[in-house]
Design an enzyme around this catalytic site. Sequence first.
Site, PDB file in Angstrom:
ATOM      1  N   CYS A 101     -19.739  24.943 -21.512  1.00 25.11           N
ATOM      2  CA  CYS A 101     -18.367  24.721 -22.001  1.00 25.11           C
ATOM      3  C   CYS A 101     -17.440  24.159 -20.929  1.00 25.11           C
ATOM      4  CB  CYS A 101     -17.785  26.021 -22.540  1.00 25.11           C
ATOM      5  SG  CYS A 101     -18.738  26.687 -23.889  1.00 25.11           S
ATOM      6  N   HIS A 231     -10.096  25.639 -22.705  1.00 26.98           N
ATOM      7  CA  HIS A 231     -11.301  25.573 -23.549  1.00 26.98           C
ATOM      8  C   HIS A 231     -11.049  26.415 -24.798  1.00 26.98           C
ATOM      9  CE1 HIS A 231     -15.256  25.803 -25.080  1.00 26.98           C
ATOM     10  NE2 HIS A 231     -15.496  27.029 -24.677  1.00 26.98           N
ATOM     11  N   ASN A 261     -15.524  26.614 -31.525  1.00 25.98           N
ATOM     12  CA  ASN A 261     -15.851  26.342 -30.120  1.00 25.98           C
ATOM     13  C   ASN A 261     -16.861  25.194 -30.082  1.00 25.98           C
ATOM     14  OD1 ASN A 261     -16.917  26.347 -27.545  1.00 25.98           O
ATOM     15  ND2 ASN A 261     -17.145  28.568 -27.406  1.00 25.98           N
TER      16      ASN A 261
HETATM   17  O1  UT7 Z   1     -17.483  29.058 -24.876  1.00 26.54           O
HETATM   18  C1  UT7 Z   1     -18.082  29.829 -23.879  1.00 26.54           C
HETATM   19  C2  UT7 Z   1     -17.383  31.046 -23.670  1.00 26.54           C
HETATM   20  N1  UT7 Z   1     -17.537  31.919 -24.824  1.00 26.54           N
HETATM   21  C3  UT7 Z   1     -16.595  32.779 -25.060  1.00 26.54           C
HETATM   22  O2  UT7 Z   1     -15.606  32.765 -24.406  1.00 26.54           O
HETATM   23  C4  UT7 Z   1     -16.839  33.825 -26.129  1.00 26.54           C
HETATM   24  C5  UT7 Z   1     -16.329  35.131 -25.595  1.00 26.54           C
HETATM   25  N2  UT7 Z   1     -16.456  36.224 -26.509  1.00 26.54           N
HETATM   26  C6  UT7 Z   1     -15.780  36.341 -27.657  1.00 26.54           C
HETATM   27  O3  UT7 Z   1     -15.069  35.432 -28.064  1.00 26.54           O
HETATM   28  C7  UT7 Z   1     -15.841  37.652 -28.395  1.00 26.54           C
HETATM   29  O4  UT7 Z   1     -16.535  38.594 -27.596  1.00 26.54           O
HETATM   30  C8  UT7 Z   1     -16.517  37.560 -29.781  1.00 26.54           C
HETATM   31  C9  UT7 Z   1     -15.606  36.812 -30.767  1.00 26.54           C
HETATM   32  C10 UT7 Z   1     -17.848  36.879 -29.674  1.00 26.54           C
HETATM   33  C11 UT7 Z   1     -16.718  38.970 -30.355  1.00 26.54           C
HETATM   34  O5  UT7 Z   1     -15.509  39.691 -30.369  1.00 26.54           O
HETATM   35  P1  UT7 Z   1     -15.427  41.166 -29.787  1.00 26.54           P
HETATM   36  O6  UT7 Z   1     -14.102  41.681 -30.093  1.00 26.54           O
HETATM   37  O7  UT7 Z   1     -15.846  41.105 -28.347  1.00 26.54           O
HETATM   38  O8  UT7 Z   1     -16.469  41.922 -30.687  1.00 26.54           O
HETATM   39  P2  UT7 Z   1     -17.775  42.725 -30.216  1.00 26.54           P
HETATM   40  O9  UT7 Z   1     -18.853  41.778 -29.822  1.00 26.54           O
HETATM   41  O10 UT7 Z   1     -17.367  43.787 -29.256  1.00 26.54           O
HETATM   42  O11 UT7 Z   1     -18.184  43.398 -31.576  1.00 26.54           O
HETATM   43  C12 UT7 Z   1     -17.342  44.357 -32.232  1.00 26.54           C
HETATM   44  C13 UT7 Z   1     -18.013  44.773 -33.533  1.00 26.54           C
HETATM   45  C14 UT7 Z   1     -19.483  45.152 -33.353  1.00 26.54           C
HETATM   46  O12 UT7 Z   1     -19.752  46.210 -34.247  1.00 26.54           O
HETATM   47  P3  UT7 Z   1     -19.814  47.724 -33.686  1.00 26.54           P
HETATM   48  O13 UT7 Z   1     -20.897  47.718 -32.646  1.00 26.54           O
HETATM   49  O14 UT7 Z   1     -18.449  47.999 -33.109  1.00 26.54           O
HETATM   50  O15 UT7 Z   1     -20.148  48.502 -34.915  1.00 26.54           O
HETATM   51  C15 UT7 Z   1     -20.223  43.916 -33.833  1.00 26.54           C
HETATM   52  O16 UT7 Z   1     -21.498  44.204 -34.335  1.00 26.54           O
HETATM   53  O17 UT7 Z   1     -17.983  43.669 -34.450  1.00 26.54           O
HETATM   54  C16 UT7 Z   1     -19.311  43.419 -34.931  1.00 26.54           C
HETATM   55  N3  UT7 Z   1     -19.435  41.993 -35.202  1.00 26.54           N
HETATM   56  C17 UT7 Z   1     -19.069  41.437 -36.352  1.00 26.54           C
HETATM   57  N4  UT7 Z   1     -18.567  41.972 -37.491  1.00 26.54           N
HETATM   58  C18 UT7 Z   1     -18.294  41.123 -38.490  1.00 26.54           C
HETATM   59  C19 UT7 Z   1     -19.881  41.017 -34.359  1.00 26.54           C
HETATM   60  N5  UT7 Z   1     -19.825  39.824 -34.970  1.00 26.54           N
HETATM   61  C20 UT7 Z   1     -19.321  40.072 -36.219  1.00 26.54           C
HETATM   62  C21 UT7 Z   1     -19.018  39.237 -37.309  1.00 26.54           C
HETATM   63  N6  UT7 Z   1     -18.500  39.809 -38.427  1.00 26.54           N
HETATM   64  N7  UT7 Z   1     -19.187  37.901 -37.260  1.00 26.54           N
END
Ligand code: UT7
Length: 304
Positions: A101, A231, A261
């Site tokens: 990225c 980004h 993204n």
């Molecule tokens: O471009 C390169 C750089 N990339 C980035 O900068 C991406 C950086 N990361 C992010 O943008 C975020 O971490 C995400 C958008 C990917 C995820 O958001 P988050 O607030 O960090 O969520 P998480 O991964 O901590 O997940 C929270 C919960 C989990 O469930 P539990 O374990 O709390 O029960 C996940 O399983 O949300 C769940 N989850 C979803 N639920 C519904 C993960 N993906 C989804 C989904 N829909 N699509």
Amino acid sequence: MPERILTNAELEKMVDTTDEWITSRSGISARHIAAVDQTTADMGSIAAQRALEAAQLTPEKIDLIIVATCTPDKLFPSTACLIQARLACKNAAAFDLSAACSGFIYALSVADQYIRAGNAQHILVIGSEVLSRVTDWQDRGTCVLFGDGAGAVVVSATPEPGIIATRLHAMGEHADILSLDNATLTHETCKIKMQGREVFKLAVNNFSDLISDTLIANQIKLSELNWLIPHQANMRIIESLANKLQLPLEQVIITLQEQGNTSAASIPLALDAAVRDGRIKKGQLILMAAFGGGITWGSALIRW
Ligand code: UT7
């Protein structure tokens, strides 16, 4: 951008997710998806052609083509060579650059060094990606985030440099938290893997320092900055950055709602949107900042 738009509503039917989760956690509502026969070189060629038109340059004036991509058409020849042939940039050298990225910022920095050293007059810098082809459409943690597209600029030698400074960083010790193995794009098992939360934390922790360091090193006050082009990965990362810097969101170019993204394409796509709709004007000061796989991150300070 490819024509096909994939909405959050459609994703609700593909994986266990909701429009509410995707928009509240990432800010993304829709993304564009390449047609089955549409490649990184296809989209990159269109973006490069439009950049040449905007710069009012003929293809033979280009000395170098750099394509930032993590989804090249082939491992070789480079996507840059494929684009060189299509545009008939017959005097150009051409290569791809891999910094995920942060690829566009890395490529811009390389172009800047060529220009400053007097080794090139006009360089095409392209960010192009077909992330949809390396997305695991069963992994709700990643498939809701990515999109396809391409953006391009021409960097030219001028008496007053437009690129004031670039800064590049890497921390390879975090290679495993965001990766794409076996990068041959016909390979069925080649899919992006990401530990989203870890990437998120590193992005939030390093982005604001990157921007402060860039401004301090160039003796520029935040109040002098007209636009920040970050980004486009996650609205919460962008908001946290704006908060830390105390920069109004109105001065941040944001396109991720409708594009998702797009990795190396995200900054040139955002730049293009803001130049074409008249927000970015000649003479304004712009800071671009990217963060991505590697882990890599970097900034470019630009007088437009
Ligand atoms: O471009 C390169 C750089 N990339 C980035 O900068 C991406 C950086 N990361 C992010 O943008 C975020 O971490 C995400 C958008 C990917 C995820 O958001 P988050 O607030 O960090 O969520 P998480 O991964 O901590 O997940 C929270 C919960 C989990 O469930 P539990 O374990 O709390 O029960 C996940 O399983 O949300 C769940 N989850 C979803 N639920 C519904 C993960 N993906 C989804 C989904 N829909 N699509």
